[in-house]
Enzyme design. Structure first.
Site, PDB file in Angstrom:
ATOM      1  N   GLU A 121       3.166  -5.324  12.339  1.00 34.38           N
ATOM      2  CA  GLU A 121       2.196  -4.239  12.134  1.00 34.38           C
ATOM      3  C   GLU A 121       1.154  -4.793  11.174  1.00 34.38           C
ATOM      4  OE1 GLU A 121       0.090  -1.990  10.937  1.00 34.38           O
ATOM      5  OE2 GLU A 121       1.410  -0.443  10.097  1.00 34.38           O
ATOM      6  N   ASN A 142       0.807  -1.228   0.000  1.00 35.67           N
ATOM      7  CA  ASN A 142       0.000   0.000   0.000  1.00 35.67           C
ATOM      8  C   ASN A 142       0.842   1.280   0.000  1.00 35.67           C
ATOM      9  OD1 ASN A 142       0.556  -1.065   2.567  1.00 35.67           O
ATOM     10  ND2 ASN A 142      -0.999   0.202   3.525  1.00 35.67           N
ATOM     11  N   CYS A 189      -3.376   1.078   6.794  1.00 31.62           N
ATOM     12  CA  CYS A 189      -3.515   0.241   7.988  1.00 31.62           C
ATOM     13  C   CYS A 189      -4.471   0.872   8.993  1.00 31.62           C
ATOM     14  CB  CYS A 189      -2.157  -0.074   8.602  1.00 31.62           C
ATOM     15  SG  CYS A 189      -1.155   1.358   8.919  1.00 31.62           S
ATOM     16  N   GLU A 239       6.427   0.827  15.768  1.00 32.67           N
ATOM     17  CA  GLU A 239       7.375   1.469  14.867  1.00 32.67           C
ATOM     18  C   GLU A 239       7.381   2.956  15.200  1.00 32.67           C
ATOM     19  OE1 GLU A 239       5.750  -0.433  11.013  1.00 32.67           O
ATOM     20  OE2 GLU A 239       7.932  -0.688  11.018  1.00 32.67           O
TER      21      GLU A 239
HETATM   22  O1  TXE Z   1      -0.708  -9.367   2.622  1.00 31.91           O
HETATM   23  P1  TXE Z   1       0.427 -10.372   3.059  1.00 31.91           P
HETATM   24  P2  TXE Z   1      -1.331  -9.129   1.165  1.00 31.91           P
HETATM   25  C1  TXE Z   1      -4.008  -6.783   4.767  1.00 31.91           C
HETATM   26  C2  TXE Z   1      -5.224  -6.312   3.966  1.00 31.91           C
HETATM   27  C3  TXE Z   1      -5.058  -7.033   2.680  1.00 31.91           C
HETATM   28  C4  TXE Z   1      -4.487  -8.350   3.144  1.00 31.91           C
HETATM   29  C5  TXE Z   1      -3.752  -9.141   2.103  1.00 31.91           C
HETATM   30  O2  TXE Z   1      -6.387  -6.728   4.627  1.00 31.91           O
HETATM   31  O3  TXE Z   1      -6.274  -7.217   2.019  1.00 31.91           O
HETATM   32  O4  TXE Z   1      -3.621  -8.000   4.183  1.00 31.91           O
HETATM   33  O5  TXE Z   1      -2.675  -8.388   1.563  1.00 31.91           O
HETATM   34  C6  TXE Z   1       4.861 -11.216   2.755  1.00 31.91           C
HETATM   35  N1  TXE Z   1       6.495 -15.350   5.344  1.00 31.91           N
HETATM   36  N2  TXE Z   1      -2.905  -5.840   4.699  1.00 31.91           N
HETATM   37  O6  TXE Z   1      -1.665 -10.403   0.497  1.00 31.91           O
HETATM   38  O7  TXE Z   1       0.267 -11.672   2.363  1.00 31.91           O
HETATM   39  C7  TXE Z   1       4.327 -10.824   1.404  1.00 31.91           C
HETATM   40  O8  TXE Z   1       5.094 -11.382   0.364  1.00 31.91           O
HETATM   41  C8  TXE Z   1       7.118 -14.213   5.065  1.00 31.91           C
HETATM   42  C9  TXE Z   1      -2.805  -4.906   5.790  1.00 31.91           C
HETATM   43  O9  TXE Z   1      -0.420  -8.225   0.426  1.00 31.91           O
HETATM   44  O10 TXE Z   1       0.464 -10.380   4.533  1.00 31.91           O
HETATM   45  C10 TXE Z   1       4.398  -9.323   1.500  1.00 31.91           C
HETATM   46  O11 TXE Z   1       5.730  -8.867   1.292  1.00 31.91           O
HETATM   47  N3  TXE Z   1       6.565 -13.198   4.369  1.00 31.91           N
HETATM   48  C11 TXE Z   1      -1.457  -4.308   5.864  1.00 31.91           C
HETATM   49  C12 TXE Z   1       3.988  -9.064   2.956  1.00 31.91           C
HETATM   50  O12 TXE Z   1       4.252 -10.279   3.634  1.00 31.91           O
HETATM   51  C13 TXE Z   1       5.300 -13.345   3.951  1.00 31.91           C
HETATM   52  C14 TXE Z   1      -0.843  -3.898   4.576  1.00 31.91           C
HETATM   53  C15 TXE Z   1       2.512  -8.701   3.132  1.00 31.91           C
HETATM   54  O13 TXE Z   1       1.740  -9.688   2.479  1.00 31.91           O
HETATM   55  C16 TXE Z   1       4.580 -14.521   4.216  1.00 31.91           C
HETATM   56  C17 TXE Z   1      -1.078  -4.877   3.525  1.00 31.91           C
HETATM   57  C18 TXE Z   1       5.227 -15.563   4.937  1.00 31.91           C
HETATM   58  N4  TXE Z   1       4.600 -16.705   5.235  1.00 31.91           N
HETATM   59  C19 TXE Z   1      -2.097  -5.781   3.619  1.00 31.91           C
HETATM   60  N5  TXE Z   1       3.338 -14.380   3.673  1.00 31.91           N
HETATM   61  C20 TXE Z   1      -1.292  -3.272   6.921  1.00 31.91           C
HETATM   62  N6  TXE Z   1      -0.760  -3.685   8.062  1.00 31.91           N
HETATM   63  O14 TXE Z   1      -1.603  -2.133   6.750  1.00 31.91           O
HETATM   64  C21 TXE Z   1       3.290 -13.167   3.086  1.00 31.91           C
HETATM   65  N7  TXE Z   1       4.486 -12.543   3.230  1.00 31.91           N
END
Ligand code: TXE
Length: 488
Positions: free
Chosen positions: A249, A152, A283, A461
């Site tokens: 986070e 994002n 977030c 953070e």
């Molecule tokens: O998140 P992911 P995604 C939430 C929001 C969104 C949903 C899915 O609801 O619709 O998450 O988004 C890495 N080991 N947020 O699919 O999968 C991944 O490659 C290590 C809220 O993008 O959690 C990416 O770099 N790394 C949020 C990062 O984690 C792993 C912001 C985020 O991906 C992993 C974004 C694993 N097992 C989405 N699995 C906020 N906090 O604001 C995934 N990744």
């Protein structure tokens, strides 16, 4: 030929060991605009080795003044050249140019703050209240730190991790989201003649390949993660197996409570900004409006009018108010959650569908959506959409407002709107969240910690402990009198 973004390891761009590439889709058009490297465990090993060498350099590890100089250089470079990052970021995640410009022009400041803070780090004496012995606190870098980021706001999220990690004497390996990696790679490339080799490495690819490899690497001593609750839980599980600290986070389902005495114009701007800026892909998105029954109807009517005036369009255009959702899976997730809400009997007050935008027919546009008739059992009330979807519920008593606000597994942020500051502070004390805004919403500042309670994660953070979170405490004891004979 499609532009390719390689991994950035030890100060230079190198192709992935797999020789495999992942398409990066421009969400405004639905077309592939670039490719990123599909990293694997071999790329991660190289990146970690280079980070380890860099973190062990004597000056880097032991000299905060030197680190401060490098961080100042990064900040100055970003001040001069951040424009080069703007278009890449927009092609990658579709955020509107006005928002991206603001984020990028401020990017250097995150690094500048930690440049100053690094130079000010001082040895802390510990007050032991003992005779004949004193102690002080030494702060030591972890060494190599992993930073796993989301799509994002890739470069801002990275800055919150990279700047304090560097200030604390670490080197970093960043794994940006597979949906928006290009700007992070280009950022590292841009700084290649400013930052000593190996201090900032970027390996792109999938979470379960690159992310897992980073967490499992013995030389990575701490991981900072921004992403989903599920992703965070997996990261924490892997880290726990290796007895490794993590900061998480995660998402939120942040409430905004509007009391009867609120300055309504102000509150409307706060609600609009909280959920419809960045298409709710933030977030702290204020996705649940909890509003006094007596003002609910007219307030929602005014929100609706505001939404009708917004212009959809090209995120690169200054005139655009609403750009696309950042990627296809997210677009599908937002629409399917709205559909399920409809099936559950939730009432659509505004929006509720995808939007076809002339000239951008392949783009991932969704109408800003307001929902009423929502109950605590509805998925849309309980789960993060991360899209432009606002759930509205009314209340009649203050206790009811607080109880609705806390009726969530998350606890990242909350907003309170009332002109009675004393009252608002009392309500703030009862809200379970890492951040509570009173008559304000959405701002972030390097001095204020960001992080959640409950399933929004743990650790913080930014804020006063940002550098210390990337360092470990070592107590050094100094005997100042003869040790007594223990058996004498
Ligand atoms: O998140 P992911 P995604 C939430 C929001 C969104 C949903 C899915 O609801 O619709 O998450 O988004 C890495 N080991 N947020 O699919 O999968 C991944 O490659 C290590 C809220 O993008 O959690 C990416 O770099 N790394 C949020 C990062 O984690 C792993 C912001 C985020 O991906 C992993 C974004 C694993 N097992 C989405 N699995 C906020 N906090 O604001 C995934 N990744």
């Amino acid at each position: 030929m499609t532009r390719r973004f390689q991994n950035f390891i030890n100060g230079r761009c190198i192709p992935p060991n797999s020789n495999d590439w992942i398409d990066s889709v421009n969400p405004a058009t639905g077309e592939v605009w670039a490719q990123i490297a599909r990293g694997n465990v071999v790329d991660v090993r190289l990146a970690v080795e280079s980070a380890k060498r860099a973190s062990e350099q004597h000056d880097w590890r032991y000299n905060p003044t030197y680190r401060s100089k490098i961080l100042h250089d990064i900040a100055d470079r970003l001040d001069r050249e951040h424009q080069k990052l703007i278009e890449i970021e927009i092609n990658d995640n579709g955020k509107r140019v006005r928002e991206v410009k603001a984020q990028m022009s401020g990017l250097g400041d995150w690094y500048r703050h930690f440049a100053v803070a690094s130079a000010q780090m001082e040895v802390e004496n510990l007050n032991l209240n003992l005779d004949g012995v004193s102690a002080y606190l030494d702060l030591i870098p972890y060494g190599v730190v992993g930073a796993i980021t989301a799509w994002n706001s890739p470069l801002m999220i990275a800055a919150w991790k990279v700047a304090p990690a560097l200030a604390g004497g670490n080197a970093v390996v960043i794994k940006p989201s597979e949906f928006a990696s290009a700007s992070t790679v280009f950022f590292a490339e841009l700084l290649s003649d400013t930052v000593p080799d190996g201090l900032i490495n970027v390996v792109t690819g999938y979470g379960d390949e690159v992310g897992t490899a980073i967490i499992e690497s013995d030389e990575v001593k701490k991981v900072s993660f921004t992403g989903s609750e599920i992703g965070g839980s997996r990261v924490a599980t892997t880290a726990a197996k290796h007895v490794k600290p993590v900061t998480l986070e995660l998402g939120g389902k942040s409430p905004q409570i509007v009391f009867r005495d609120a300055d309504l114009e102000n509150a409307i701007n706060g609600i609009m900004s909280g959920i419809f800026l960045s298409n709710g892909q933030s977030c702290v998105a204020g996705s649940r409006l909890i509003i006094h029954d007596e003002i609910k109807h007219s307030f929602v009517g005014r929100l609706k009018e505001k939404l009708e005036q917004l212009q959809f369009g090209d995120p690169l255009s200054e005139d655009t108010d609403i750009g696309p959702i950042a990627n296809k899976p997210q677009f599908d997730k937002v629409l399917s959650m709205i559909d399920r809400a409809k099936q559950e009997g939730v009432k659509i007050i505004a929006g509720g569908s995808k939007k076809v935008v002339s000239g951008f027919e392949g783009g991932f546009f969704v109408e800003p959506t307001i929902l009423e008739n929502v109950s605590s059992s509805n998925e849309i009330w309980r789960h993060e959409v991360f899209g432009p979807v606002l759930c509205v519920r009314g209340f009649s008593t203050d206790d009811e407002a607080v109880s609705l606000a806390n009726d969530t597994d998350y606890g990242l942020a909350a907003g309170i709107w009332s002109v009675d500051e004393k009252f608002a502070n009392k309500i703030a004390a009862k809200i379970d969240a890492g951040t509570v805004y009173i008559n304000h919403y959405r701002s972030v500042n390097v001095c204020a910690p960001v992080g959640g309670v409950k399933k929004s994660g743990y650790g913080r953070e930014l804020g006063p402990n940002a550098i210390r979170d990337f360092m470990q405490e070592k107590a050094i004891w100094l005997g100042e009198a003869a040790m007594p004979d223990p058996f004498g």
